[in-house]
Design a protein around this motif. Sequence first.
Motif: not given
Length: 295
Positions: A89, A256, A254, A280-281, A273-274, A276-277
């Motif tokens: 990243d 959550s 990153y 980060k976004w 999963a949702f 965490d993404r």
Amino acid sequence: METIPCNTCGHRSFSPLYVKKSPLEESFSIVSCQTCGLVQVNPQPSFSEVKKYYDDSYFTKRTERGYDNYYSSDLRKEISRVFQLNLSDLDFFTWEETRKKQSSLPGKKLSSLDIGCAAGYFVSYMAERGYEAKGIEIADGPVQFARESLGLNIFQENFLEWDLDIQNQFDVITLWATIEHLHKPKETLEKIKKHLLPGGILILSTCRYGLLAKWNGLNWRYLNVPEHLYYYSFSGLKKLLVSLGYHSPKAFTYGSGLTGRAGASFFYRLRKAFLDRFVKWFQMGDMMVFSVLKD
């Protein structure tokens, strides 16, 4: 316990945030600097008082502030997976290729130092990538493991007291989840700059004091006292690094707050999963990773 000036700005005016007890039932005050906003434990325990929290159970017995057998192959794989994602990243591998091409001595190995290297997993990873890789750590158990089980070159010393003549210089220096543990983080960053070769890179990760930390308050997963002494904001850490003469910062966040659980339900894993993404976004995570360069 000693009330000390803010490590970032030197001022002595603080706003109280929390009082939290440690596993040994000692109470610690967590405050925010009224000048620069750095969140910190203050009054602060001495190095010797904190060191007792790092006996080997910290690395072998699962708690909110320790590991579930740090020396296991499964945890080593997970730690390796995380720092490889972080390097990707940060576009580290592109920097690495450029650095190799620019080397004044073709074929000469690049060099790396991991500060607070624990059992040396990142040191081992860099050695496997062809680096002249070293680490530095104070805890007895991890140093013994790194040396005897992995055959690594590990210094068992306090970084600020090590190599005061700056004989060792490196292309890459890393602080993976280490700076929050240090009594003198600003001084450590200053000394790191001296150990970096011109054009060298510093990579560090740490917990982030931001929205998730404030939302969770005393229950925030990284509010572990007195092991964690400093809690930087994203903007605060970036400003500190730039003020010390580092440049070209790259960074992301990153995490959550939902941790992996053995046997977790499908819906828990889907939610994690949702989220965490999502964090980060939108740069909302409660962990952050920076890379900066030296001229």
